[in-house]
Design a protein around this motif. Sequence first.
Motif, mmCIF file in Angstrom:
data_model
loop_
_atom_site.group_PDB
_atom_site.id
_atom_site.type_symbol
_atom_site.label_atom_id
_atom_site.label_comp_id
_atom_site.label_asym_id
_atom_site.label_seq_id
_atom_site.Cartn_x
_atom_site.Cartn_y
_atom_site.Cartn_z
ATOM 1 N N ASN A 122 21.681 18.021 -4.664
ATOM 2 C CA ASN A 122 22.213 16.817 -4.274
ATOM 3 C C ASN A 122 22.764 17.653 -2.996
ATOM 4 O OD1 ASN A 122 22.558 14.398 -3.402
ATOM 5 N ND2 ASN A 122 23.518 14.203 -5.432
ATOM 6 N N LYS A 123 21.468 17.416 -1.463
ATOM 7 C CA LYS A 123 22.034 17.439 -0.060
ATOM 8 C C LYS A 123 22.959 16.998 0.839
ATOM 9 C CE LYS A 123 20.244 20.222 4.096
ATOM 10 N NZ LYS A 123 19.027 21.062 4.696
ATOM 11 N N PRO A 124 22.945 15.211 0.111
ATOM 12 C CA PRO A 124 23.899 14.953 0.982
ATOM 13 C C PRO A 124 24.682 14.508 0.719
ATOM 14 C CG PRO A 124 21.588 13.297 0.736
ATOM 15 C CD PRO A 124 21.748 14.792 -0.542
ATOM 16 N N LYS A 125 25.102 14.878 0.024
ATOM 17 C CA LYS A 125 26.953 15.135 -1.097
ATOM 18 C C LYS A 125 27.297 17.021 -1.729
ATOM 19 C CE LYS A 125 26.452 10.746 -3.690
ATOM 20 N NZ LYS A 125 26.474 10.416 -5.049
ATOM 21 N N ASN A 126 26.629 17.919 -1.275
ATOM 22 C CA ASN A 126 26.582 18.894 -0.681
ATOM 23 C C ASN A 126 27.118 19.141 -1.738
ATOM 24 O OD1 ASN A 126 26.737 19.684 1.563
ATOM 25 N ND2 ASN A 126 28.075 19.242 2.309
#
Length: 379
Positions: A122-126
């Motif tokens: 979940n890249k946007p939230k690292n």
Amino acid sequence: PRSSRRRRHPCSTAVGPLNDDDLLREILLRLPPQPSSLPRASAVCRRWRLLLSDPGFSRRFRIHHRRNPPLLGFFVRNEGLPFLPSLDAPDRVSPGRFSLQRGDGDRFKSLGCRHGLILVSNKPKNQILVWDPVTGDQHRLDIPPVVAIHAKKTTINGAVLRADDARHFQVVLTVADNDDKQHRRALACVYSSETGAWGELVSTQLPSGVPMSNAGTFVSTYKPAVLIGDSLYWRLGGNFTGILEFDLEKQSLAVIWLPVHILEEGHYLFSIMRAEGGGLGLLLQTDFSIELWKRKTDCDGVASWGLGRTIELDKLLSLNSEENEIMIQGPMGENNVVFVWTHHILFTVHLESLQFNKLPGAYPLFYYHPLESVYAAGK
């Protein structure tokens, strides 16, 4: 003549082996791991239903069958992760049964599926998400800062593994560090649900690849990690094409070179697999055939690659090579089964026995994560 003796009901109160609850549990534990097995057994009588509904029995049932879980279906490798069932009734699982819930700002990318768990970035939230579709459990893990820094510049990959007790799991994340072009590195970090913490960062030097190239090396997400023995393997791409190995026991990284002819002939769509007899192997597709390669080490410790077998898929599956095109995914899972796609038809082929099966339904041209897990229908 018809016997006058009445057939005894399984839940009869008469003395017998099935009236011993402990023995009955052991018998029920050995029911086939198909989704309909436990619901059917639960319908026999109230006593069986009480035994089978115990959470402790459900956990033991999953552990007992962890080596041979059924293929429930596939998750399409896109952001929605839709589920496509592969079994016929009464074992067919509803497509909506396994649905990943998401929150505001989530953007998911699946990295792999193993032991009934799916690993999602979940890249946007690292964050990394570990999801058990059968139980619905979700574990959201913050990516370690040093890994997250490089994940913003290149791809991140990983793998999830469930412990033998089915209670705990591990996550291995890996990413390339290209900040210093003269000293590129591969990085890895391991999370344990038992300790609830990430371990120390592990690194290894990456080969220089193309001299003076500005292109970085990356851990490919084109294919998920492959577990062979005590090691995980990923493909490396970009400035250098090869294999990245993470030894779970030694907690160490290493880079493995490919056979020279694969790179010279432009065969970049190779797959990593467990070789026949064990060890590291490669699957190389050439038109309608696949070549199986194995890495061997001699008495002096020198490693080399050798060609094992060639399998002609068009003859095995009775395909018309002039009218059909095929795409191979896998091997999937730990059983050396590949998926062969051709015109919305999906076959499974076991590479060692050459047994194959045509799966029911139509399958569009996507990349899939197979879900092999023990699941009781109706739960």
